[in-house]
Design a protein around this motif. Structure first.
Motif, PDB file in Angstrom:
ATOM      1  N   ASN A 177     -24.950  12.387  22.541  1.00 20.63           N
ATOM      2  CA  ASN A 177     -24.157  13.619  22.473  1.00 20.63           C
ATOM      3  C   ASN A 177     -25.006  14.776  21.977  1.00 20.63           C
ATOM      4  OD1 ASN A 177     -22.091  12.114  23.323  1.00 20.63           O
ATOM      5  ND2 ASN A 177     -20.936  12.138  21.403  1.00 20.63           N
ATOM      6  N   ASP A 181     -28.154  15.285  22.406  1.00 24.53           N
ATOM      7  CA  ASP A 181     -29.011  15.811  23.476  1.00 24.53           C
ATOM      8  C   ASP A 181     -28.231  16.779  24.364  1.00 24.53           C
ATOM      9  OD1 ASP A 181     -31.241  14.151  22.745  1.00 24.53           O
ATOM     10  OD2 ASP A 181     -30.192  12.462  23.650  1.00 24.53           O
ATOM     11  N   ILE A 183     -28.964  20.711  25.018  1.00 21.66           N
ATOM     12  CA  ILE A 183     -29.209  21.233  26.370  1.00 21.66           C
ATOM     13  C   ILE A 183     -28.368  22.471  26.634  1.00 21.66           C
ATOM     14  CG2 ILE A 183     -28.751  20.767  28.821  1.00 21.66           C
ATOM     15  CD1 ILE A 183     -29.830  17.913  28.293  1.00 21.66           C
ATOM     16  N   ASP A 194     -38.681  19.437  28.210  1.00 24.06           N
ATOM     17  CA  ASP A 194     -37.993  18.724  29.293  1.00 24.06           C
ATOM     18  C   ASP A 194     -36.578  19.262  29.472  1.00 24.06           C
ATOM     19  OD1 ASP A 194     -40.115  16.845  29.820  1.00 24.06           O
ATOM     20  OD2 ASP A 194     -39.635  15.994  27.864  1.00 24.06           O
ATOM     21  N   TYR A 195     -35.919  19.551  28.345  1.00 21.89           N
ATOM     22  CA  TYR A 195     -34.570  20.122  28.417  1.00 21.89           C
ATOM     23  C   TYR A 195     -34.633  21.474  29.106  1.00 21.89           C
ATOM     24  CZ  TYR A 195     -33.127  16.683  24.910  1.00 21.89           C
ATOM     25  OH  TYR A 195     -32.860  15.537  24.249  1.00 21.89           O
ATOM     26  N   LYS A 222     -36.660  22.478  31.313  1.00 26.85           N
ATOM     27  CA  LYS A 222     -36.825  22.318  32.751  1.00 26.85           C
ATOM     28  C   LYS A 222     -35.460  22.063  33.397  1.00 26.85           C
ATOM     29  CE  LYS A 222     -40.377  19.729  34.255  1.00 26.85           C
ATOM     30  NZ  LYS A 222     -40.986  18.397  34.451  1.00 26.85           N
ATOM     31  N   PHE A 223     -34.688  21.187  32.751  1.00 28.30           N
ATOM     32  CA  PHE A 223     -33.361  20.854  33.256  1.00 28.30           C
ATOM     33  C   PHE A 223     -32.471  22.098  33.282  1.00 28.30           C
ATOM     34  CE2 PHE A 223     -28.990  19.448  32.508  1.00 28.30           C
ATOM     35  CZ  PHE A 223     -28.820  18.563  33.551  1.00 28.30           C
TER      36      PHE A 223
END
Lengths: 405, 236
Positions: free
Chosen positions: A317, A319, A323, A4-5, A7-8
């Motif tokens: 923090n 996360d 990222i 998911d990260y 993708k971001f």
């Protein structure tokens, strides 16, 4: 979670395509250089190893002078080796056979063309011929070895036959060496060593007359008895010759080298050069890393509001740090992957160019370890460069971040 | 007796800017109960946003206690706060605050990612919520492909993603025309009621506050009036 990260991160990189690519370019150049240098360097080492493995580990080379220059290399030295030394060495424990060679650079004429090449004058007794034929540098592929009774016969190197003259030299053709005609009776197999592939071999008595060298040798090739340690035998030869010449250890005017020493000697020089070049190339990877840091800082500043949003919807923090580390790491990884690809192409191009110049024994050596290592390293450089920007991002005050317009 | 979902006890917020102290909140105490639909009204600079930030765990009080669901979270660490925020609080902002590079559906999934909810479950929930806000046809659209009203609907769906205790809406109609604004208000109150959420709206606009059963009026960092069903309970 990581997916998911990703993708971001990916969506952000896509949005800033040009800047991302420029940053990637920074790493790409460094990795390309490192990959090409390492693979070619390893390939060169492998080629040298292969070259010398054709000689066999049971050989010792004795030549006049303080330093070994190669099987047909000549020395500018007043020291000499002659039949007396040959007899000495023959009597050293563990020595099976000694071949004395005389080598000179000589003018070779074929048709209307004149060239220079190494001429090796070698004994023609059957024992010598048998030994020479077992060494890849002297193996005859077409025709035969020169033998007892031959006077003006010659074996010639593979490239000399094929490429040196406009017209190919064939078996039974006559070539002119220093004004004397020789008939070609054998063409050596391609050995990969440019010196040996371009040489002429003639009977030693003829050679002595031709060059006016009555008793000296240019080198001895010593074959060690099976079961004897070549290193020990080499040491014994050194000691015997030293005693005979009344010289102290370390002051020898001759050299005794093992095949393995020759390989490792050349290998060491190559490694030093290679390490220096890789060091220089690595600097560009570090510069690339700084580029990633710069880009990631900009990205953090630009995404301030988004960082605020992520925190507002529950990102910790940790996360945020992950990222931006991924973002920086991806820049490094993509640069690394493209660098590996481009470096491979570059190395293969050099390999082809070398083959065109006759050194077709050079093969770029790309191991999976080198490729994986480069990818891990470039991801690491990227991620490491992202640490400071990522921490900055994580420390951002949510309220301030989110109220950014 | 009802337990309050949020309770502020003597909360102060003082900002220090270049050695000048600005008091944004001054000794504020209040209780918000489960299922409440509350409007916090005040002019700009009154401290209403600061109040919302503290209740929404985006900021900490300088002094005083903030109790969420019977837990004093004033002393929580940043990561504990982030966890509580992600799980128990939903936000709807004036600026929509969607991630521009993610689709409507991905934006709604975002809060669930940080709660480690598996992907297929997230997708299902996001689809369901976007359906409820009337955006089933916009799932794969990026924010800049949508109108303001649609973006705010996505934001509402996102606020409900983790089934929070409280939803805060900060001037939710501030960037919308009045017709769309009314629709958004209706949707907010309807969904909060349907899902049994506590809804706190922050605005400077008295018109918007009309028809909301409980109002807290704030001025100069102090609560000046609390009204419930037309009856003024506290004045100072």
């Amino acid at each position: 979670m990581i997916a998911d990260y990703l993708k971001f991160v990916w969506s952000g990189l896509q949005k800033r395509k040009l800047r991302s690519w420029l940053t990637i370019l920074g790493i790409l150049i460094g990795v390309t250089a490192v990959i090409a240098l390492i693979s070619l360097g390893n390939g060169m080492n492998a080629a040298i190893g292969e070259l010398f493995s054709g000689i066999g580990n049971d050989k010792i080379f004795v030549s006049p002078g303080g330093m070994f220059m190669g099987p047909t290399g000549e020395m500018l030295t007043s020291a000499k080796i002659d039949d007396h030394d040959r007899e000495l060495i023959e009597n050293v424990r563990g020595v099976e056979q000694v071949i004395g060679l005389v080598t000179r650079q000589a003018k070779i004429k074929f048709g209307e063309q004149t060239k220079y090449a190494s001429v090796v004058a070698a004994p023609t007794d059957s024992d010598t011929v048998k030994l020479l034929d077992s060494i890849s540098f002297y193996k005859v592929g077409e025709g035969r070895q020169i033998k007892n009774g031959d006077r003006f016969k010659a074996d010639i190197g593979f490239n000399l036959a094929r490429d040196m003259f406009d017209k190919e030299v064939q078996l039974s053709d006559n070539i002119d060496i220093e004004g004397q005609m020789f008939q070609v009776v054998g063409i050596q197999e391609k050995s990969g060593s440019p010196i040996h592939d371009n040489m002429v071999r003639i009977p030693i008595d003829t050679g002595r007359e031709l060059f006016g060298i009555p008793d000296e040798y240019s080198m001895f090739i010593v074959k060690v008895k099976e079961g004897s340690d070549p290193a020990v035998v080499a040491e014994n030869i050194k000691e015997t010759m030293r005693d005979d010449r009344n010289l102290d250890a370390g002051k020898e005017d001759f050299s005794v080298e093992l095949t393995a020493n020759v390989i490792s000697g050349v290998g060491t020089i190559l490694s030093v050069v290679q390490i220096a070049l890789i060091g220089i190339a690595s600097i560009s990877i570090i510069v690339g890393g700084i580029g990633i840091m710069n880009t990631t800082y900009t990205s953090v500043t630009e995404r301030t509001k988004e960082i605020g949003i992520l925190k507002a919807v529950g990102a910790q923090n940790r996360d945020i740090v992950i990222i931006f580390l991924i973002e920086a790491g991806i820049l490094g990884l993509v640069g690394g992957a493209l660098g590996v690809a481009l470096g491979t192409v570059l190395a293969k191009a050099v390999e082809l160019a070398a083959a065109n110049l006759g050194a077709d024994i050079l093969k770029a050596a790309l191991s999976p370890g080198l490729i994986i290592g480069s990818l891990v390293f470039s991801f690491g450089v990227g991620a490491l460069s992202g640490v400071l920007p990522a921490l900055k991002a994580a420390k951002m005050n949510i309220v301030e971040a989110i109220s950014r317009v | 007796m009802l337990e309050p979902v949020i309770e502020l006890k003597n909360v102060w917020k003082i900002y220090e800017m270049d050695k000048v102290k600005v008091t944004a909140l001054e000794d504020v105490s209040l209780k918000i109960y489960k299922g409440d639909f509350i409007c916090i009204i005040g002019p700009s600079g009154s401290g209403k946003s600061t109040l919302m930030h503290i209740m929404g765990t985006l900021d900490r009080p300088t002094k005083g206690k903030m109790i969420l669901n019977n837990k004093d979270i004033s002393s929580y660490s940043e990561s504990e706060l982030a966890q509580v925020r992600g799980k128990e609080i939903g936000f709807v902002f004036q600026q929509f605050n969607l991630i521009p590079t993610l689709t409507a559906s991905e934006n709604v999934e975002l809060p669930m990612i940080f709660q480690n909810i598996p992907g297929d479950e997230r997708k299902k929930k996001a689809k369901d919520l976007l359906n409820q806000v009337g955006l089933s046809h916009r799932m794969e659209h990026l924010p800049n492909e949508m109108s303001g009203g649609e973006r705010q609907r996505v934001a509402i769906a996102r606020a409900l993603a983790n089934d929070p205790l409280v939803v805060f809406a900060d001037e939710p109609t501030g960037n919308l025309d009045s017709k769309t604004g009314k629709e958004i208000m209706l949707l907010l109150s309807h969904l909060s009621e349907k899902h049994g959420k506590t809804l706190v709206i922050v605005t400077h606009d008295s018109d918007l506050a009309e028809g909301i059963d409980k109002k807290i009026r704030i001025k100069d960092g102090r609560i000046v009036e609390v009204t419930r069903d037309g009856k003024t309970e506290v004045t100072r």
